[in-house]
Design a protein around this motif. Structure first.
Motif, mmCIF file in Angstrom:
data_model
loop_
_atom_site.group_PDB
_atom_site.id
_atom_site.type_symbol
_atom_site.label_atom_id
_atom_site.label_comp_id
_atom_site.label_asym_id
_atom_site.label_seq_id
_atom_site.Cartn_x
_atom_site.Cartn_y
_atom_site.Cartn_z
ATOM 1 N N THR A 45 -13.505 -17.833 -0.491
ATOM 2 C CA THR A 45 -12.486 -17.951 -1.533
ATOM 3 C C THR A 45 -11.193 -17.299 -1.064
ATOM 4 N N TYR A 46 -10.092 -17.842 -1.539
ATOM 5 C CA TYR A 46 -8.777 -17.243 -1.315
ATOM 6 C C TYR A 46 -8.344 -16.557 -2.598
ATOM 7 N N GLY A 47 -7.775 -15.344 -2.464
ATOM 8 C CA GLY A 47 -7.302 -14.623 -3.638
ATOM 9 C C GLY A 47 -5.917 -14.034 -3.425
ATOM 10 N N GLU A 48 -5.158 -13.915 -4.502
ATOM 11 C CA GLU A 48 -3.836 -13.297 -4.425
ATOM 12 C C GLU A 48 -3.496 -12.623 -5.741
ATOM 13 N N VAL A 49 -2.660 -11.601 -5.646
ATOM 14 C CA VAL A 49 -2.205 -10.878 -6.826
ATOM 15 C C VAL A 49 -0.923 -10.132 -6.467
ATOM 16 N N ILE A 50 -0.037 -9.990 -7.441
ATOM 17 C CA ILE A 50 1.193 -9.227 -7.239
ATOM 18 C C ILE A 50 0.903 -7.735 -7.399
ATOM 19 N N ASP A 51 1.332 -6.943 -6.417
ATOM 20 C CA ASP A 51 1.275 -5.481 -6.505
ATOM 21 C C ASP A 51 2.695 -4.967 -6.318
ATOM 22 N N ASP A 52 3.364 -4.711 -7.422
ATOM 23 C CA ASP A 52 4.762 -4.290 -7.418
ATOM 24 C C ASP A 52 4.906 -2.778 -7.267
ATOM 25 N N GLU A 53 3.787 -2.050 -7.277
ATOM 26 C CA GLU A 53 3.829 -0.590 -7.337
ATOM 27 C C GLU A 53 3.686 0.096 -5.984
ATOM 28 N N ASP A 54 3.210 -0.625 -4.969
ATOM 29 C CA ASP A 54 2.788 0.054 -3.743
ATOM 30 C C ASP A 54 3.536 -0.375 -2.489
ATOM 31 N N VAL A 55 4.687 -1.009 -2.641
ATOM 32 C CA VAL A 55 5.497 -1.377 -1.483
ATOM 33 C C VAL A 55 6.968 -1.168 -1.819
ATOM 34 N N ARG A 56 7.708 -0.667 -0.843
ATOM 35 C CA ARG A 56 9.149 -0.460 -1.002
ATOM 36 C C ARG A 56 9.863 -1.098 0.184
ATOM 37 N N PHE A 57 11.138 -1.455 -0.033
ATOM 38 C CA PHE A 57 11.969 -1.950 1.061
ATOM 39 C C PHE A 57 12.525 -0.734 1.782
ATOM 40 N N ARG A 58 12.310 -0.637 3.072
ATOM 41 C CA ARG A 58 12.591 0.627 3.773
ATOM 42 C C ARG A 58 13.817 0.573 4.691
ATOM 43 N N MET A 59 14.679 -0.433 4.533
ATOM 44 C CA MET A 59 15.816 -0.563 5.438
ATOM 45 C C MET A 59 17.139 -0.145 4.807
ATOM 46 N N ASN A 60 17.074 0.669 3.771
ATOM 47 C CA ASN A 60 18.273 1.269 3.170
ATOM 48 C C ASN A 60 19.326 0.242 2.777
ATOM 49 N N SER A 61 18.876 -0.770 2.046
ATOM 50 C CA SER A 61 19.782 -1.810 1.573
ATOM 51 C C SER A 61 19.426 -2.160 0.139
ATOM 52 N N ASP A 62 20.444 -2.346 -0.686
ATOM 53 C CA ASP A 62 20.215 -2.643 -2.105
ATOM 54 C C ASP A 62 19.746 -4.081 -2.339
ATOM 55 N N ASP A 63 19.930 -4.961 -1.351
ATOM 56 C CA ASP A 63 19.562 -6.356 -1.560
ATOM 57 C C ASP A 63 18.239 -6.711 -0.873
ATOM 58 N N GLY A 64 17.449 -5.701 -0.536
ATOM 59 C CA GLY A 64 16.188 -5.943 0.147
ATOM 60 C C GLY A 64 15.184 -6.712 -0.705
ATOM 61 N N VAL A 65 14.487 -7.648 -0.091
ATOM 62 C CA VAL A 65 13.455 -8.438 -0.756
ATOM 63 C C VAL A 65 12.096 -7.943 -0.285
ATOM 64 N N ARG A 66 11.222 -7.607 -1.233
ATOM 65 C CA ARG A 66 9.887 -7.094 -0.890
ATOM 66 C C ARG A 66 8.844 -8.202 -0.988
ATOM 67 N N ASP A 67 7.910 -8.190 -0.048
ATOM 68 C CA ASP A 67 6.733 -9.043 -0.175
ATOM 69 C C ASP A 67 5.703 -8.250 -0.976
ATOM 70 N N ARG A 68 5.558 -8.575 -2.250
ATOM 71 C CA ARG A 68 4.757 -7.768 -3.178
ATOM 72 C C ARG A 68 3.338 -8.296 -3.360
ATOM 73 N N GLU A 69 2.969 -9.292 -2.610
ATOM 74 C CA GLU A 69 1.711 -9.976 -2.878
ATOM 75 C C GLU A 69 0.579 -9.487 -1.977
ATOM 76 N N ILE A 70 -0.545 -9.133 -2.594
ATOM 77 C CA ILE A 70 -1.783 -8.894 -1.857
ATOM 78 C C ILE A 70 -2.465 -10.248 -1.695
ATOM 79 N N ARG A 71 -2.834 -10.566 -0.470
ATOM 80 C CA ARG A 71 -3.537 -11.824 -0.193
ATOM 81 C C ARG A 71 -4.835 -11.523 0.531
ATOM 82 N N GLY A 72 -5.837 -12.329 0.295
ATOM 83 C CA GLY A 72 -7.092 -12.053 0.969
ATOM 84 C C GLY A 72 -8.081 -13.186 0.897
ATOM 85 N N LEU A 73 -9.133 -13.035 1.676
ATOM 86 C CA LEU A 73 -10.248 -13.962 1.687
ATOM 87 C C LEU A 73 -11.519 -13.208 1.323
ATOM 88 N N SER A 74 -12.384 -13.847 0.580
ATOM 89 C CA SER A 74 -13.702 -13.297 0.290
ATOM 90 C C SER A 74 -14.759 -14.258 0.825
#
Length: 433
Positions: free
Chosen positions: A187-216
Motif C-alpha cells: 500500500t501507498y500512504g501519505e499525510v501532511i505533517d506541518d509541525e516537523d519541518v522548517r525551511f532552513r535557507m533563511n528566506s521568507d518565501d521558502g516552500v516546505r515539503d510537508r508530506e510524509i510518504r511511505g509504503l507498507s
C-alpha cells in the motif's frame, strides 16, 4: 630596486598563472541550451513493465562496527571517532517479487550511501537496475568510507575495513530479504505533517515539503513492514555529539515496532527538523515521535500491479565547486578534491507509485512542484536522496545566488542544475504515466 620590482612581477605572474590554472568563471548557460541536456533528450527511455502479483520480504543487519571509526556529517568534528553507542545503526532491505523479477529497496543508517560500497556490491554481483538505495542521512553515523579530500573532511580518515564491512552487510541483508519472500500486498500512504519541518535557507518565501510518504508491505500471514520518507534533515544531533546514533529517524523506526520499519531521507535540501527539547537527544525524540504520530494518520491505498525498475545514467556538465557567486574551482581540481563518479537516477515503479532515487541532497521545494506534476499524471511520487552516487545539493534555481551553504559550498554542477533535474524527473514521469 630593480631586483625587487622583478621579484614582485614574477610573484604576481606566478599567482596569476596559479589562479588561471585553479579557478574559472562559472558559465550561466540556460540548461535547455547545454550539451548535457541535449544528450539527455536524445536518450531512449525504455522501461520494461511486469504485471503480476507481489511477494514481499524484509530483513535487517546491524552495521554498528566493533572497531573504532570516525563519525560522519560535520567537518567541525575534524575526524573525531565515536566514543560510545547511543543506539545501533542498521541496513534494512525490502525484497519485492513480481513475476520472475526481484527488486530491492535498501536503506542504511548512514550520512549517504558511499560510492565505494556500491562498487563493492556490483563486484559481488548486485545488479543496480534492481536495487533502490537510500540513506537515513544521520549526521551521527559512521564515516571512513571515502578517500577523497572532501570525503575525509566530512567522514574522517579513510578506512578500507569500513567499506568492506558495509558491503558485506548490505549484501547479506539483500540476500536475507529475498529468502523471506512470501505472497502479500503493498500500500501507498501519505499525510501532511506541518509541525516537523522548517525551511532552513533563511528566506521568507521558502516552500516546505510537508508530506510524509511511505509504503507498507503486508504478507498474507499478517506480518507487516513500513518504509517511511520525510523531508526534514536528520540533524537534531549536532557536531558536538560524539555518540553513534540514527538521530530522529531511529526514534521513528523504533516506534513502528512490533512491525518492521525503515526510513529513507526524502527531498531534504532546504528542509530542516523542528528542534524542540532541552537536549539534542530530547529534540530527536520529539522530532521522531512527531513524524510517527502523523504517519499513523496517513491515507492509504493499495498498490496495483505494474513493476518497473531501472538505473539511468545522467549526462552532467563539468563539475565546478563554487568559491563565490561567479567563481569556482576548475573541473580537474574538483575531481582531485572530491572524486570522480558517474551520476544515476534510480527509477522504481510499483503500480501507480513512482520512486525516484536521486544522487544528491534533493530539493524539497522542487519536490512540491514535482509532486503536483506527478499527481496530475495519475502517479504518487516518492523522491529519496543519496542513491549511491553523490553530486552535492540540487536546489531550486531561484536559490542559486542566495549565498547559502547549500547553494555555494555544496553546489557542484553549475547554474540551473535544479531546473535540469526537474526536467529529467518530469520526462521520466511522462514516460511512465
Amino acid at each position: 630596486m630593480r631586483k625587487f620590482i622583478k621579484f614582485v612581477l614574477v610573484f604576481f605572474v606566478v599567482i596569476l598563472v596559479l589562479l588561471l590554472a585553479l579557478v574559472q568563471w562559472i558559465p550561466r548557460t540556460p540548461y535547455e541550451q547545454t550539451e548535457h541536456f541535449k544528450e539527455w533528450r536524445n536518450m531512449d527511455l525504455d522501461f520494461e513493465q511486469i504485471d503480476s502479483t507481489y511477494e514481499v520480504g524484509w530483513a535487517k543487519e546491524n552495521i554498528t562496527p566493533d572497531f573504532s571509526v570516525p563519525l560522519a556529517g560535520f567537518g567541525k568534528r575534524k575526524g573525531r571517532h565515536f566514543e560510545s553507542v547511543h543506539d545501533s545503526i542498521y541496513v534494512r532491505a525490502f525484497a519485492i517479487r513480481s513475476g520472475k523479477r526481484i527488486i530491492h529497496l535498501v536503506s542504511a543508517d548512514l550520512l549517504f550511501i558511499p560510492p565505494k560500497v556500491v562498487e563493492k556490491l556490483v563486484a559481488k554481483g548486485v545488479d543496480l537496475r534492481n536495487v533502490h538505495l537510500a540513506a537515513t542521512h544521520s549526521h551521527s553515523s559512521i564515516g571512513g568510507w571515502e578517500s577523497s579530500i572532501a570525503g575525509m573532511l566530512f567522514g574522517g580518515k579513510y578506512d578500507q575495513r569500513v567499506v568492506d564491512f558495509l558491503a558485506d552487510k548490505f549484501y547479506f541483508a539483500i540476500q536475507q530479504s529475498t529468502l523471506n519472500l512470501s505472497p502479500g500486498e503493498i500500500t501507498y500512504g501519505e499525510v501532511i505533517d506541518d509541525e516537523d519541518v522548517r525551511f532552513r535557507m533563511n528566506s521568507d518565501d521558502g516552500v516546505r515539503d510537508r508530506e510524509i510518504r511511505g509504503l507498507s508491505f503486508i504478507k498474507d500471514t499478517g506480518e507487516r513492514a513500513h518504509l517511511v520518507t520525510y523531508s526534514a534533515h536528520n540533524t537534531t544531533l549536532g557536531d558536538r555529539n560524539s555518540q553513534l546514533s540514527r538521530d530522529y529517524s531511529g526514534v521513528l523506526v523504533d516506534s513502528l515496532l512490533p512491525d518492521f520499519g525503515a526510513y529513507m531521507a526524502g527531498a531534504v535540501a532546504g528542509m530542516g527538523p523542528v528542534e524542540v527539547g532541552d537536549t539534542e537527544f530530547d529534540e530527536a525524540k520529539h522530532q521522531g515521535a512527531g513524524v510517527y504520530k502523523h504517519f499513523q494518520k496517513r491515507t492509504e491505498k493499495k498498490v496495483g500491479a505494474g513493476l518497473v525498475s531501472e538505473w539511468i545514467k545522467i549526462p552532467l556538465p563539468k563539475p565546478v565547486a563554487r568559491l563565490s557567486k561567479h567563481w569556482g574551482l576548475r573541473p580537474w581540481v574538483f575531481r582531485w578534491a572530491f572524486g570522480d563518479y558517474d551520476a544515476y537516477v534510480k527509477v522504481t515503479r510499483l503500480g501507480s507509485t513512482l520512486l525516484l532515487g536521486m544522487p544528491a541532497d534533493f530539493s524539497g521545494e522542487i519536490m512540491v512542484e514535482l509532486d503536483e506534476y506527478a499527481t496530475a499524471k495519475g502517479l504518487d511520487l516518492i523522491i529519496t536522496s543519496f542513491n549511491g552516487g553523490y553530486i552535492g545539493y540540487i536546489t531550486h534555481d531561484k536559490r542559486y545566488d542566495s549565498g547559502h551553504y547549500e547553494t555555494v559550498t555544496m553546489s557542484w554542477y553549475g547554474y540551473q542544475s535544479g531546473g535540469y533535474f526537474t526536467q529529467i524527473s518530469k520526462d521520466i514521469i511522462d514516460r511512465l504515466k
